[in-house]
Design an enzyme around this catalytic site. Structure first.
Site, mmCIF file in Angstrom:
data_model
loop_
_atom_site.group_PDB
_atom_site.id
_atom_site.type_symbol
_atom_site.label_atom_id
_atom_site.label_comp_id
_atom_site.label_asym_id
_atom_site.label_seq_id
_atom_site.Cartn_x
_atom_site.Cartn_y
_atom_site.Cartn_z
ATOM 1 N N SER A 172 15.225 58.839 -15.662
ATOM 2 C CA SER A 172 14.116 59.611 -16.262
ATOM 3 C C SER A 172 12.609 59.723 -15.730
ATOM 4 O O SER A 172 12.668 59.192 -14.599
ATOM 5 C CB SER A 172 13.725 58.813 -17.885
ATOM 6 O OG SER A 172 12.992 57.801 -17.455
ATOM 7 N N LYS A 173 12.015 60.714 -16.425
ATOM 8 C CA LYS A 173 10.418 60.985 -15.528
ATOM 9 C C LYS A 173 9.941 59.686 -15.378
ATOM 10 O O LYS A 173 9.101 59.615 -14.696
ATOM 11 C CB LYS A 173 9.921 61.784 -16.566
ATOM 12 C CG LYS A 173 10.379 63.270 -16.837
ATOM 13 C CD LYS A 173 9.655 64.097 -17.296
ATOM 14 C CE LYS A 173 10.285 65.442 -17.400
ATOM 15 N NZ LYS A 173 9.546 66.626 -17.940
ATOM 16 N N ARG A 174 10.029 58.785 -16.363
ATOM 17 C CA ARG A 174 9.112 57.372 -16.263
ATOM 18 C C ARG A 174 9.811 56.550 -15.378
ATOM 19 O O ARG A 174 9.162 55.566 -14.872
ATOM 20 C CB ARG A 174 9.441 56.704 -17.808
ATOM 21 C CG ARG A 174 9.056 57.709 -18.965
ATOM 22 C CD ARG A 174 7.706 57.140 -19.779
ATOM 23 N NE ARG A 174 7.090 58.060 -20.530
ATOM 24 C CZ ARG A 174 6.037 58.949 -20.336
ATOM 25 N NH1 ARG A 174 5.408 58.658 -19.000
ATOM 26 N NH2 ARG A 174 5.878 59.711 -20.969
#
Ligand code: GLU
Length: 508
Positions: free
Chosen positions: A262-264
């Protein structure tokens, strides 16, 4: 065979995730291999999710990586299907929505968000489909004059596709083979909203792929569930014969393999998941990018190419041209590809070793200038040749070589304890004197003279050399000692030895 035309069709909702970059890359490789076109289309019909700067970011990222756009946004010249930004194509879509309405393959629905919520609360697992559409406020349940007057009164509506239940919809996927989904599980997706006069993703995507004569839709696996709907849309619009072929790429997984990257994950796990640095204009949140982390674009391309594809050989390093020649959808895996960041660094290391010392020296020089250091390029070239083997990035160079540019101001405690003995100061003074008498300060000559002196004096070789290194570098690291002294020169070498003799004190 139809001319190969593929498109990368991101929505400008933020920075382009590295998974999106891989999708763009695979599209590009496929297009170039077949002498086809690679298009960039911006899918911005959802104005609520529009993020300023995202489109420019996408264009810049592709450019940096050498993924050249033939047609569309970011291409050199305006293409034959302009505009390529969906928000600017508003006038084009309406006729196709009307076509579906007229054919009875879509219908108008007036249900407000509150009414839909109420239905969801009332009916377990509610979805708007063949089973429930008869209970809703739409053109199938209302008389046509009521529908007409509602529209005339300015009531907002949406157009929904009318999906017939109990049909096995087949999607031929070039990676997964035939994927069959029964139409009863599909809902009557919204195709158009009167509130902004724009189609939704599904409608705009299919219409544009058709109009832009896209031959292959290569996109992430997250779009596979939408594919049956798209197949039906092609059929409803009478375009089955020109429907593109589909290929859904495997997900990029977290390094431990548990779930989608994910982006995180990036900044949490200490590596970038974006091509370039990005600051979210709404939240101010910053995310790091490969470019600013010091990666070469070729290394990123190579690294990404292997996340989901393999050449079937042992070879791991591929230039863009080799990838174009070798890429094949047949060798794209069905299962997710684990994101191995260490491998990414390894690739950069490889590419760095293959760059010429001159090219690297130019890059390093820019950093040095920013730090306020000046040195002639030939010396920087020499320094680079000595330290590149130990570096993954140009930005590691400084850490590996700062002692070439500045004398140590501190001396590593542990090394002092271990290497600086009671006899050392006298030996270092002697060494300084010896060096002062050398005219040819080249590494080889200095080394021969110093080593002969150590042998003649029957000093301990390791003892003298380690203290020498401590004096010059401040710790026990660095390349070959006499390569260092050749670069910094005689005066600086002697000055550093003298200063060490003055400053370094042994703790008893
Ligand atoms: N706009 C979609 C996206 O953001 C495109 C999906 C597709 O390629 O069909 O990824």
């Amino acid at each position: 065979m139809k001319k190969v035309r593929v498109r990368f069709a991101p929505s400008p909702t933020g920075a382009l995730h590295i998974g999106g970059v891989r999708t763009a890359l695979y599209n590009y490789l496929f297009a170039k291999q077949h002498g086809g076109d690679f298009l960039l289309r911006i899918e911005d019909t959802d104005s609520g999710r529009f993020v300023p700067g995202a489109e420019e970011y996408i264009v810049e990222a592709l450019k940096w990586l050498g993924i050249n756009v033939d047609e569309g946004i970011g291409a050199d010249s305006q293409g034959p299907h302009a505009p390529y930004r969906q928000s600017e194509r508003k006038a084009i879509y309406r006729q196709y929505v009307d076509q579906l309405l007229e054919a009875g393959l879509a219908y108008i629905a007036f249900d407000t968000p509150q009414e839909l919520d109420a239905k969801r609360a009332e009916i377990p697992n509610f979805q708007y489909d063949a089973k429930t559409r008869g209970l809703m406020t739409n053109s199938l349940t209302l008389a046509s004059d009521v529908v007409a007057s509602k529209i005339e009164n300015g009531e907002q509506y949406v157009v929904r596709i009318k999906i017939e239940p109990n049909e096995d919809v087949k999607v031929q996927d070039l990676i997964r083979g035939e994927v069959v989904i029964n139409s009863s599980v599909l809902d009557d997706k919204v195709l158009f909203k009167s509130s902004d006069g724009l189609p939704t993703y599904h409608m705009a995507n299919v219409v544009d792929d058709y109009l832009m004569q896209i031959s292959h839709v290569i996109r992430g696996e997250e779009w596979l569930p939408s594919a049956p709907l798209h197949v039906l849309l092609y059929r409803y619009l009478g375009w089955t014969d020109s429907m593109p072929q589909f290929a859904h790429l495997p997900l990029l997984l977290k390094p431990d393999g548990n779930g989608k990257l994910s982006k995180r994950d990036g900044d949490r796990l200490g590596f970038p998941v974006f091509p370039l640095d990005w600051t979210d204009p709404k939240t101010g949140e910053r995310s790091s990018g490969y470019r600013e982390a010091g990666y070469f674009p070729e290394a990123v391309v190579n690294f990404l190419s292997l996340l989901g594809w393999n050449s079937g050989t042992e070879q791991e390093q591929f230039s863009m041209q080799e990838l174009i020649d070798l890429f094949s959808l047949d060798r794209v895996s069905k299962s997710g590809a684990k994101f191995d960041y260490e491998k990414g660094k390894w690739f950069n290391h490889k590419y760095l070793q293959q760059k010429s010392n001159e090219e690297l020296a130019h890059l390093f020089q820019q950093e040095l200038v920013a730090k306020g250091f000046e040195m002639e390029l030939t010396k920087i070239v020499k320094i680079v040749s000595l330290i590149k083997e130990r570096s993954n990035f140009v930005k590691d160079f400084w850490e590996q070589s700062s002692f070439f540019f500045q004398a140590p101001t501190t001396y590593d405690e542990k090394t002092v304890q271990k290497r600086w003995k009671s006899e050392t100061p006298a030996q270092m003074n002697e060494l300084a004197e010896l060096l002062a008498g050398i005219d040819d300060f080249s590494a080889h000559n200095t080394e021969t003279i110093v080593k002969e002196w150590i042998a003649a004096k029957e000093y301990n070789m390791g003892g003298v050399m380690n203290a020498f290194r401590l004096s010059i570098v401040g710790e026990s690291k660095g390349p070959h000692m006499f390569d260092i002294t050749e670069v910094i020169g005689k005066d600086e070498t002697i000055a550093r030895i003298k200063r060490a003799v003055e400053v370094v004190k042994i703790k008893l």
